[in-house]
Design a protein around this motif. Structure first.
Motif, short mmCIF file in Angstrom:
data_model
loop_
_atom_site.label_atom_id
_atom_site.label_comp_id
_atom_site.label_asym_id
_atom_site.label_seq_id
_atom_site.Cartn_x
_atom_site.Cartn_y
_atom_site.Cartn_z
N MET A 179 22.00 42.63 32.59
CA MET A 179 22.35 41.00 32.49
C MET A 179 23.38 40.68 31.67
O MET A 179 23.79 41.41 30.52
N SER A 180 24.39 39.81 32.14
CA SER A 180 25.57 39.37 31.46
C SER A 180 25.17 38.88 30.07
O SER A 180 24.22 38.03 30.07
N ALA A 181 25.99 39.40 29.07
CA ALA A 181 25.85 38.59 27.77
C ALA A 181 26.22 37.10 27.67
O ALA A 181 25.68 36.46 26.74
N ALA A 182 26.75 36.88 28.62
CA ALA A 182 27.12 35.39 28.73
C ALA A 182 25.99 34.39 29.07
O ALA A 182 26.15 33.19 28.96
N ILE A 183 25.17 34.93 29.78
CA ILE A 183 23.78 34.24 30.20
C ILE A 183 22.75 34.25 29.06
O ILE A 183 21.88 35.06 28.73
N THR A 184 22.79 33.06 28.51
CA THR A 184 21.70 32.71 27.26
C THR A 184 20.48 31.88 27.88
O THR A 184 19.55 31.56 27.23
N ASP A 185 20.88 31.06 28.95
CA ASP A 185 19.79 29.96 29.31
C ASP A 185 18.49 30.86 29.87
O ASP A 185 18.69 31.63 30.87
N GLY A 186 17.19 30.49 29.58
CA GLY A 186 16.14 31.30 29.99
C GLY A 186 15.70 31.22 31.40
O GLY A 186 15.26 32.04 32.13
N ALA A 187 16.05 29.54 31.93
CA ALA A 187 15.59 29.59 33.39
C ALA A 187 16.53 30.23 34.24
O ALA A 187 16.30 30.81 35.41
N VAL A 188 17.92 30.44 33.83
CA VAL A 188 18.97 31.34 34.53
C VAL A 188 18.59 32.56 34.56
O VAL A 188 18.89 33.26 35.81
N LYS A 189 18.30 33.17 33.39
CA LYS A 189 17.82 34.65 33.51
C LYS A 189 16.67 34.80 34.37
O LYS A 189 16.68 36.06 34.79
N ALA A 190 15.87 34.03 34.42
CA ALA A 190 14.61 34.05 35.02
C ALA A 190 14.96 34.11 36.78
O ALA A 190 14.47 34.89 37.70
N LEU A 191 15.90 33.31 37.02
CA LEU A 191 16.38 33.07 38.62
C LEU A 191 16.94 34.30 38.67
O LEU A 191 16.79 34.89 39.93
N ILE A 192 17.98 34.74 38.01
CA ILE A 192 18.53 36.30 38.36
C ILE A 192 17.66 37.23 38.49
O ILE A 192 17.88 38.15 39.30
N SER A 193 16.71 37.22 37.64
CA SER A 193 15.76 38.33 37.62
C SER A 193 14.84 38.26 39.06
O SER A 193 14.45 39.46 39.65
N GLN A 194 14.38 36.81 39.30
CA GLN A 194 13.59 36.91 40.54
C GLN A 194 14.40 37.13 41.79
O GLN A 194 13.80 37.57 42.81
N LEU A 195 15.67 37.14 41.77
CA LEU A 195 16.50 37.60 43.00
C LEU A 195 16.88 39.20 42.93
O LEU A 195 17.26 39.64 43.85
N GLY A 196 16.35 39.75 41.82
CA GLY A 196 16.56 41.29 42.10
C GLY A 196 17.84 41.75 41.49
O GLY A 196 18.12 42.81 41.64
N TYR A 197 18.58 40.73 40.43
CA TYR A 197 19.95 41.42 40.28
C TYR A 197 19.68 42.05 38.92
O TYR A 197 19.14 41.17 37.98
N SER A 198 20.20 43.18 38.83
CA SER A 198 20.33 43.92 37.33
C SER A 198 21.43 43.48 36.43
O SER A 198 21.42 43.57 35.27
N SER A 199 22.43 42.80 37.08
CA SER A 199 23.68 42.59 36.72
C SER A 199 24.50 41.67 37.55
O SER A 199 24.07 41.62 39.13
N LEU A 200 25.18 40.67 37.31
CA LEU A 200 25.91 39.74 38.04
C LEU A 200 27.37 40.76 38.55
O LEU A 200 27.72 41.59 38.07
N TYR A 201 27.39 40.08 40.03
CA TYR A 201 28.65 40.52 40.56
C TYR A 201 30.07 40.18 39.66
O TYR A 201 30.01 39.04 39.11
N PRO A 202 31.11 40.87 39.80
CA PRO A 202 32.40 40.35 39.00
C PRO A 202 32.64 38.79 39.43
O PRO A 202 32.94 38.32 38.45
N PRO A 203 32.55 38.34 40.67
CA PRO A 203 32.97 36.90 40.92
C PRO A 203 32.19 35.95 40.18
O PRO A 203 32.22 34.76 39.65
N GLN A 204 30.58 36.41 40.08
CA GLN A 204 29.73 35.59 39.51
C GLN A 204 29.91 35.57 37.82
O GLN A 204 29.88 34.49 37.10
N GLU A 205 30.39 36.75 37.36
CA GLU A 205 30.81 36.73 35.81
C GLU A 205 31.91 35.94 35.65
O GLU A 205 32.15 35.31 34.59
N MET A 206 33.12 36.06 36.59
CA MET A 206 34.17 34.99 36.54
C MET A 206 33.73 33.45 36.22
O MET A 206 34.36 32.96 35.69
N ALA A 207 32.78 33.30 37.27
CA ALA A 207 32.28 31.79 37.37
C ALA A 207 31.71 31.49 35.89
O ALA A 207 32.01 30.44 35.30
N VAL A 208 30.75 32.32 35.54
CA VAL A 208 30.24 31.87 34.27
C VAL A 208 31.13 31.69 33.09
O VAL A 208 31.27 30.80 32.34
#
Length: 452
Positions: free
Chosen positions: A1-30
């Motif tokens: 999980m990206s260190a930039a993500i601190t919001d609990g709901a966003v973390k829950a969404l990423i987990s729900q979608l099965g991501y273990s980490s963000l893709y590079p473009p997603q990291e760039m957007a954050v």
């Protein structure tokens, strides 16, 4: 999980979608502030995670008690994004649930029936009608997501999309705008016009290799060459079956619906004899489902017959080869290992004949190649037609760069339609107000305000 993500709901969404980490473009957007309500233009290849970028921003807006609007160019894409966004309804926001809805038709409706939803998926045309009806709930929209924004350069769809984005920027300056596209050559100009930060990357989860087929042989952009067995039926079908023989699915883009159906019929024998028993049973089940759910038209019956053999035209199902018109390239998620462009010609009514597609459209078709989680690579192959030199096709399309997006409001009929629409929406509108509205268009930026 990206260190930039601190919001609990966003973390829950990423987990729900099965991501273990963000893709590079997603990291760039954050890092660019997508979760801090920054306006963002994201131009990254197909399957690089643009939908999750939008979903994270939507979730943040809904958490703040605001609505989110997700805009698409096609009904089919709106339906697909609605299915994607339904996952938000599974999240718990402190005891409240998110409500997601979709509206793509009934252009006479005022849109008041959508007021109870938190996330609203619309076609661009439906959004345009809601502007004309002055739907009251639009004032509570915290984010507008515009998917496939490169279609602003499309002669038919572009003017409506451009005016819609112009009105959003003018009438809802407090709202976040997230624009998504796979291919924007002049991305700096478009981002500046939209008032967006630019997130640009060529990263994709599967490697893309492009090539041209001529006389039974294919030359690929990675330097490789290979032969394709000829059936004497169709070069495009031969390329598709060759991919199937290698364990992949294939998607053939044809220039018309009629040819898409014809190519599907030609592929039947080659595919069906290669299906094992389990695959034949799955195909038969999908065929029966089409007959049960569809109407009694000949088109439905033909589609059902082809799907029973493992082939389809513009249909989502248990299939090995799909034939389709280029409409399917507009974001609908139906990737295949190999994309075959059966013809680079399209009929142009203004020209009165067939003309070559743009490099931009070609690159959009290529974006369907490669299935994340299934393929390590994707292939896009152009079929060289009689009278067209394969080397010229390779140089122009494979090695070429997409054309810059240009405003289509320069078309007289388009600007007349949207001028009358603006006047009808706001009775009593004065000439300076009309000029102010159109001065904010991409048309005014590219052709100078004085031209407007």
């Amino acid at each position: 999980m990206s260190a930039a993500i601190t919001d609990g709901a966003v973390k829950a969404l990423i987990s729900q979608l099965g991501y273990s980490s963000l893709y590079p473009p997603q990291e760039m957007a954050v890092k660019s502030g997508i979760l801090e309500y920054e306006r963002i233009l994201v131009t990254t290849p197909t399957a690089s995670g643009k939908t999750l970028i939008a979903m994270m921003a939507i979730l943040k807006a809904v958490e703040k008690g605001m609505k989110a609007v997700y805009l698409t160019p096609l009904r089919a894409l709106a339906s697909e994004k609605y299915d994607d966004l339904k996952i938000l309804e599974k999240l718990d926001l402190g005891g409240s649930k998110i409500r997601v809805t979709v509206a793509t038709t009934d252009y006479d409706s005022s849109g008041n029936e959508l007021a109870g939803a938190d996330v609203i998926v619309l076609t661009n045309e439906k959004m345009d009608t809601l502007f004309r009806h002055n739907a009251e709930w639009l004032g509570n929209v915290g984010i507008f997501v515009s998917d496939e924004v490169h279609l602003i350069g499309d002669r038919e769809r572009g003017p409506t999309l451009e005016m819609m984005l112009t009105k959003i920027r003018r009438n809802y300056p407090q709202s976040q705008v997230v624009a998504l596209s796979a291919t924007v050559a002049n991305s700096d100009e478009i981002a500046d016009w939209l008032g967006c930060k630019l997130v640009e990357s060529d990263w994709r989860p599967t490697k893309l290799v492009e090539g041209v087929y001529e006389y039974g042989a294919v030359k690929m952009s990675d330097g490789s060459k290979f032969k394709v067995e000829s059936s004497g039926v169709s070069s495009a079908v031969d390329l598709a079956i060759d991919s199937f023989n290698g364990g992949g699915q294939a998607l053939i883009f044809a220039e018309t619906r009629k040819r898409a159906a014809s190519l599907a019929a030609k592929a039947v024998d080659g595919v069906y004899k290669r299906l094992d028993k389990a695959a034949r049973e799955l195909a038969a089940g999908a065929s029966a489902d089409i007959l049960a759910r569809g109407d009694d038209s000949e088109l439905t019956k033909t589609l059902a017959q082809l799907v029973a053999k493992g082939v389809a035209f513009h249909h989502k199902g248990i299939i090995k080869i799909l034939t389709a018109t280029p409409t399917l390239a507009a974001g609908v998620n139906l990737p295949a290992r190999r994309v075959v462009i059966a013809s680079i010609l399209r009929y142009d009514s203004d020209y009165g004949g067939s003309v070559p597609i743009s490099v931009l459209e070609y690159k959009q078709l290529c974006g369907r190649a490669g299935r994340p989680k299934y393929d390590a690579f994707g292939e896009a192959v152009i079929v060289s037609e009689r009278g067209v030199n394969a080397e010229e096709l390779y140089d122009h399309y494979v090695l070429g760069s997409p054309e810059p997006l240009r405003s289509q409001l320069s078309n007289d009929s388009a600007i007349r339609f949207h001028l009358l629409s603006a006047i009808a929406t706001m009775p009593g509108m004065k000439k300076p107000e009309i000029h102010d509205l159109f001065a904010g268009t991409l048309f005014a930026r590219q052709y100078r305000s004085a031209t407007v």
